[in-house]
Design a protein around this motif. Structure first.
Motif, PDB file in Angstrom:
ATOM      1  N   PHE A 156       6.558  12.290   7.683  1.00  0.00           N
ATOM      2  CA  PHE A 156       5.106  12.340   7.850  1.00  0.00           C
ATOM      3  C   PHE A 156       4.672  13.803   7.874  1.00  0.00           C
ATOM      4  CE2 PHE A 156       6.835   8.539   9.618  1.00  0.00           C
ATOM      5  CZ  PHE A 156       5.959   7.547   9.214  1.00  0.00           C
ATOM      6  N   GLN A 157       3.622  14.100   7.167  1.00  0.00           N
ATOM      7  CA  GLN A 157       3.133  15.471   7.150  1.00  0.00           C
ATOM      8  C   GLN A 157       2.739  15.882   8.570  1.00  0.00           C
ATOM      9  OE1 GLN A 157       0.036  14.811   4.286  1.00  0.00           O
ATOM     10  NE2 GLN A 157       1.216  15.738   2.615  1.00  0.00           N
ATOM     11  N   VAL A 158       3.069  17.096   8.946  1.00  0.00           N
ATOM     12  CA  VAL A 158       2.830  17.568  10.304  1.00  0.00           C
ATOM     13  C   VAL A 158       1.342  17.547  10.651  1.00  0.00           C
ATOM     14  CG1 VAL A 158       2.609  20.026   9.760  1.00  0.00           C
ATOM     15  CG2 VAL A 158       3.582  19.311  11.973  1.00  0.00           C
ATOM     16  N   SER A 159       0.488  17.629   9.644  1.00  0.00           N
ATOM     17  CA  SER A 159      -0.961  17.581   9.891  1.00  0.00           C
ATOM     18  C   SER A 159      -1.389  16.219  10.439  1.00  0.00           C
ATOM     19  CB  SER A 159      -1.728  17.881   8.598  1.00  0.00           C
ATOM     20  OG  SER A 159      -1.412  16.922   7.593  1.00  0.00           O
ATOM     21  N   ARG A 170       0.830  -1.211   0.000  1.00  0.00           N
ATOM     22  CA  ARG A 170       0.000   0.000   0.000  1.00  0.00           C
ATOM     23  C   ARG A 170       0.863   1.259   0.000  1.00  0.00           C
ATOM     24  NH1 ARG A 170      -4.709  -1.548   4.484  1.00  0.00           N
ATOM     25  NH2 ARG A 170      -5.380  -3.490   3.469  1.00  0.00           N
ATOM     26  N   ILE A 171       1.960   1.222   0.737  1.00  0.00           N
ATOM     27  CA  ILE A 171       2.856   2.393   0.764  1.00  0.00           C
ATOM     28  C   ILE A 171       3.470   2.618  -0.609  1.00  0.00           C
ATOM     29  CG2 ILE A 171       4.998   3.315   1.726  1.00  0.00           C
ATOM     30  CD1 ILE A 171       4.323   1.784   4.335  1.00  0.00           C
ATOM     31  N   CYS A 172       3.916   1.543  -1.258  1.00  0.00           N
ATOM     32  CA  CYS A 172       4.493   1.676  -2.598  1.00  0.00           C
ATOM     33  C   CYS A 172       3.466   2.259  -3.570  1.00  0.00           C
ATOM     34  CB  CYS A 172       4.984   0.323  -3.103  1.00  0.00           C
ATOM     35  SG  CYS A 172       6.474  -0.294  -2.291  1.00  0.00           S
ATOM     36  N   ASP A 173       2.234   1.769  -3.489  1.00  0.00           N
ATOM     37  CA  ASP A 173       1.184   2.303  -4.368  1.00  0.00           C
ATOM     38  C   ASP A 173       0.974   3.797  -4.137  1.00  0.00           C
ATOM     39  OD1 ASP A 173       0.754  -0.143  -5.514  1.00  0.00           O
ATOM     40  OD2 ASP A 173      -1.178  -0.533  -4.549  1.00  0.00           O
ATOM     41  N   LYS A 174       0.932   4.175  -2.859  1.00  0.00           N
ATOM     42  CA  LYS A 174       0.692   5.587  -2.522  1.00  0.00           C
ATOM     43  C   LYS A 174       1.856   6.456  -2.994  1.00  0.00           C
ATOM     44  CE  LYS A 174       0.657   9.413   0.142  1.00  0.00           C
ATOM     45  NZ  LYS A 174       0.194   9.455   1.526  1.00  0.00           N
ATOM     46  N   PHE A 175       3.086   6.002  -2.765  1.00  0.00           N
ATOM     47  CA  PHE A 175       4.265   6.770  -3.167  1.00  0.00           C
ATOM     48  C   PHE A 175       4.338   6.908  -4.689  1.00  0.00           C
ATOM     49  CE2 PHE A 175       7.228   6.076   0.750  1.00  0.00           C
ATOM     50  CZ  PHE A 175       6.318   6.770   1.528  1.00  0.00           C
ATOM     51  N   ALA A 176       4.065   5.803  -5.406  1.00  0.00           N
ATOM     52  CA  ALA A 176       4.125   5.848  -6.874  1.00  0.00           C
ATOM     53  C   ALA A 176       3.068   6.784  -7.439  1.00  0.00           C
ATOM     54  CB  ALA A 176       3.943   4.439  -7.434  1.00  0.00           C
ATOM     55  N   ARG A 177       1.926   6.831  -6.783  1.00  0.00           N
ATOM     56  CA  ARG A 177       0.822   7.663  -7.251  1.00  0.00           C
ATOM     57  C   ARG A 177       1.032   9.143  -6.946  1.00  0.00           C
ATOM     58  NH1 ARG A 177      -2.648   4.917  -4.886  1.00  0.00           N
ATOM     59  NH2 ARG A 177      -2.879   6.140  -2.974  1.00  0.00           N
ATOM     60  N   SER A 178       1.591   9.444  -5.771  1.00  0.00           N
ATOM     61  CA  SER A 178       1.621  10.839  -5.318  1.00  0.00           C
ATOM     62  C   SER A 178       3.008  11.460  -5.217  1.00  0.00           C
ATOM     63  CB  SER A 178       0.933  10.948  -3.948  1.00  0.00           C
ATOM     64  OG  SER A 178      -0.384  10.463  -3.993  1.00  0.00           O
ATOM     65  N   PHE A 179       4.052  10.618  -5.082  1.00  0.00           N
ATOM     66  CA  PHE A 179       5.380  11.183  -4.828  1.00  0.00           C
ATOM     67  C   PHE A 179       6.449  10.576  -5.728  1.00  0.00           C
ATOM     68  CE2 PHE A 179       3.057  11.353  -0.727  1.00  0.00           C
ATOM     69  CZ  PHE A 179       2.978  12.737  -0.598  1.00  0.00           C
ATOM     70  N   ALA A 180       6.088  10.240  -6.956  1.00  0.00           N
ATOM     71  CA  ALA A 180       7.056   9.644  -7.878  1.00  0.00           C
ATOM     72  C   ALA A 180       8.174  10.631  -8.181  1.00  0.00           C
ATOM     73  CB  ALA A 180       6.363   9.224  -9.163  1.00  0.00           C
ATOM     74  N   THR A 181       9.399  10.107  -8.251  1.00  0.00           N
ATOM     75  CA  THR A 181      10.542  10.967  -8.561  1.00  0.00           C
ATOM     76  C   THR A 181      10.433  11.522  -9.978  1.00  0.00           C
ATOM     77  OG1 THR A 181      12.961  11.062  -8.539  1.00  0.00           O
ATOM     78  CG2 THR A 181      11.966   9.039  -9.380  1.00  0.00           C
ATOM     79  N   LYS A 182      10.809  12.773 -10.146  1.00  0.00           N
ATOM     80  CA  LYS A 182      10.728  13.420 -11.462  1.00  0.00           C
ATOM     81  C   LYS A 182      12.112  13.696 -12.031  1.00  0.00           C
ATOM     82  CE  LYS A 182       6.186  15.542 -10.736  1.00  0.00           C
ATOM     83  NZ  LYS A 182       5.863  14.745  -9.531  1.00  0.00           N
ATOM     84  N   THR A 223      -4.831   3.946   8.402  1.00  0.00           N
ATOM     85  CA  THR A 223      -5.192   4.644   7.165  1.00  0.00           C
ATOM     86  C   THR A 223      -4.673   6.077   7.161  1.00  0.00           C
ATOM     87  OG1 THR A 223      -7.195   3.297   6.961  1.00  0.00           O
ATOM     88  CG2 THR A 223      -7.120   5.351   5.698  1.00  0.00           C
ATOM     89  N   ARG A 224      -4.812   6.752   8.295  1.00  0.00           N
ATOM     90  CA  ARG A 224      -4.350   8.132   8.394  1.00  0.00           C
ATOM     91  C   ARG A 224      -2.827   8.204   8.304  1.00  0.00           C
ATOM     92  NH1 ARG A 224      -4.900  13.293   7.127  1.00  0.00           N
ATOM     93  NH2 ARG A 224      -4.237  14.737   8.768  1.00  0.00           N
ATOM     94  N   ILE A 225      -2.136   7.284   8.969  1.00  0.00           N
ATOM     95  CA  ILE A 225      -0.673   7.302   8.930  1.00  0.00           C
ATOM     96  C   ILE A 225      -0.170   7.080   7.513  1.00  0.00           C
ATOM     97  CG2 ILE A 225       1.372   5.962   9.596  1.00  0.00           C
ATOM     98  CD1 ILE A 225       0.265   5.777  12.383  1.00  0.00           C
ATOM     99  N   LEU A 226      -0.764   6.132   6.796  1.00  0.00           N
ATOM    100  CA  LEU A 226      -0.329   5.886   5.417  1.00  0.00           C
ATOM    101  C   LEU A 226      -0.625   7.095   4.534  1.00  0.00           C
ATOM    102  CD1 LEU A 226      -1.277   2.144   4.773  1.00  0.00           C
ATOM    103  CD2 LEU A 226       0.798   3.117   5.751  1.00  0.00           C
ATOM    104  N   ARG A 227      -1.694   7.798   4.856  1.00  0.00           N
ATOM    105  CA  ARG A 227      -2.051   8.978   4.049  1.00  0.00           C
ATOM    106  C   ARG A 227      -1.049  10.110   4.234  1.00  0.00           C
ATOM    107  NH1 ARG A 227      -5.954  11.025   1.027  1.00  0.00           N
ATOM    108  NH2 ARG A 227      -6.444  13.242   1.134  1.00  0.00           N
ATOM    109  N   VAL A 228      -0.518  10.288   5.438  1.00  0.00           N
ATOM    110  CA  VAL A 228       0.398  11.412   5.681  1.00  0.00           C
ATOM    111  C   VAL A 228       1.863  11.022   5.514  1.00  0.00           C
ATOM    112  CG1 VAL A 228      -1.246  12.506   7.247  1.00  0.00           C
ATOM    113  CG2 VAL A 228       0.527  10.997   8.193  1.00  0.00           C
ATOM    114  N   MET A 229       2.135   9.765   5.204  1.00  0.00           N
ATOM    115  CA  MET A 229       3.515   9.309   4.993  1.00  0.00           C
ATOM    116  C   MET A 229       4.011   9.759   3.621  1.00  0.00           C
ATOM    117  SD  MET A 229       4.907   5.346   4.971  1.00  0.00           S
ATOM    118  CE  MET A 229       4.603   5.053   6.698  1.00  0.00           C
TER     119      MET A 229
END
Length: 463
Positions: free
Chosen positions: A221-224, A77-89, A206-212
């Motif tokens: 982790f996002q401060v929020s 799940r973390i890999c999916d989230k990172f690839a979707r939102s934080f992929a290296t450019k 769920t929240r932790i994975l969202r802010v990671m």
């Protein structure tokens, strides 16, 4: 499908494992399914995740197999989230490189594959190291796991092993598997809480994975999402204090420890011949075991030997086996080793007078944990601190932002307990009281409400 490189082979239909913690565990890669079906991984079905804790929390029958699948699922799940939102450019921008996905998933799945029966007790007696054996299973050409990983690339087993060893060059990958908040810890807290029936280990996954999110030097982790992270830290602390360090679970671990020690001593005694074969344990008694020997063992093998040892001619071995199988834990009291050791010595003498060998019927057990700590470069085994990322991209260490975590930071928690046969303070029959009533009375005057009395008073009584 055969024309596609093995590392790129995706299952035509996604396979799923129904899981009480994560609902479904999704398997999409052929290599992951092959690793799950390997001989070494299937062995984990026969090793309990929490060892002797099931003697206290009867629901804690879950296995290393289920936990390992759970760690894999969180990592996926973390890999999916990172690839979707934080992929290296661009190179070195701190984003996620999804070519690391397979090494993450394999390391997550295999991180515990080296655990032995009743893991930590077995390690102490026979001086094994489950992490070293995990690396050996991954890198040894004798294992199915190694052969599967080599299908990806000849050096892929070493890459996966280096994640376990924390030497892999990408810190993001290492921290996903091993840090103060990683896929391993997040799964075992939720899973252990579920199966022990407690609420201490629950937190908002769920929240932790969202802010990671990834950054150049690892995971942040996002401060929020700080409150979700601090809830995780507090939950981990509570699980250690209330579940992992439970006095009765530790008592059964003490009995298991003494049982294996006694069996090893008898095996080494040329004048004693065991009634039954101990062929599967013999290499460990001799300290000349191989990886093949190690992989033959699981909880069921040891329990079979314990059942056999009930009938042995040695009274201590027979009694300890019976105590373990029938759940007759030792009693314990908390004490302070800096002030109470003279008292402990006196209690051991009383236990000896009552007819119990203190070597096998007493123990001092220490259980301590550091709930959270920040990075200390002067320490050899320092911890990777949890970083929060502000809106402007700057980082702040968790305990500097959270007063709750600051209160736990750097403070070791736990206790030290003295274990002894319950019969000393609560004989099984009236005749036993009559048999050693003076000893019984002297022993009990040092024990009050489950804890050793004031050390100053005790020293005066001893004098």
């Amino acid at each position: 499908m055969n024309s596609i490189a093995y590392q790129d082979q995706i299952l035509p239909i996604e396979q799923v494992f129904r899981d009480p913690v994560h609902d479904y565990i999704h398997v999409q890669h052929q290599v992951i399914l092959d690793l799950i079906n390997s001989r070494e991984f299937q062995r984990l079905r026969r090793i309990k995740q929490l060892g002797t804790s099931s003697f206290t929390f009867h629901g804690a029958e879950h296995s290393r197999f289920t936990h390992s699948l759970g760690v894999y699922e969180i990592a996926r799940r973390i890999c999916d989230k990172f690839a979707r939102s934080f992929a290296t450019k661009v190179e070195d921008d701190g984003g996620w490189d999804d070519s690391e996905r397979l090494v993450v998933l394999c390391a997550a799945l295999l991180h515990d594959i080296g655990h032995g029966p009743y893991s930590h007790t077995f390690e102490r007696i026979f001086e094994t190291d489950h992490e070293a054996i995990t690396v050996e299973i991954i890198t040894s050409p004798e294992t199915e796991v190694n052969q599967i990983l080599k299908k990806i690339h000849f050096d892929f087993p070493e890459k996966v092993a280096s994640v376990i060893q924390k030497t892999y060059p990408n810190p993001q990958v290492v921290q996903l598997i091993s840090s103060q908040i990683d896929a391993d810890r997040m799964d075992y807290l939720l899973r252990d809480a579920y199966f022990t029936g407690v609420n201490y280990g629950t937190f908002d996954l769920t929240r932790i994975l969202r802010v990671m999110r990834p950054y150049k030097d690892g995971i942040s982790f996002q401060v929020s999402g700080m409150h979700a992270v601090e809830d995780y830290v507090v939950s981990r602390y509570q699980m250690y204090m209330q579940v992992y360090f439970h006095p009765v679970s530790r008592s059964m671990e003490v009995i298991l420890d003494h049982l294996l020690k006694r069996a090893k001593k008898l095996y080494e005694d040329p004048d004693f011949e065991m009634l039954g074969s101990v062929s599967l344990l013999a290499p460990f008694f001799r300290n000349d075991f191989t990886l093949k020997d190690y992989l033959k063992l699981d909880d069921g093998v040891l329990n079979t030997y314990f059942t056999q040892w009930r009938e042995e001619n040695d009274a201590i071995l027979s009694d300890l086996a019976t105590r373990f199988l029938d759940r007759h834990p030792f009693k314990s009291v908390a004490f302070n080793s800096e002030t109470d050791l003279p008292v402990i010595g006196h209690l051991e003498n009383l236990i000896l007078e009552a007819g119990y060998d203190p070597v096998y019927y007493t123990a001092i057990n220490n259980s301590y944990d550091l709930p959270y700590d920040f990075y200390r470069p002067e320490q050899i085994n320092n911890r990777t601190q949890i970083e929060l990322v502000e809106a402007d991209g700057s980082l702040i260490e968790l305990s500097k932002a959270s007063p709750i975590v600051a209160a736990l930071t750097g403070k070791v928690r736990g206790d030290e307990r003295f274990y002894f046969p319950k019969e000393i303070i609560k004989p099984a029959s009236i005749s036993e009281v009559n048999l050693f009533e003076p000893l019984f009375n002297e022993f009990t005057k040092y024990i009050a409400n489950g804890a050793i009395k004031n050390p100053t008073t005790l020293q005066e009584e001893l004098d």
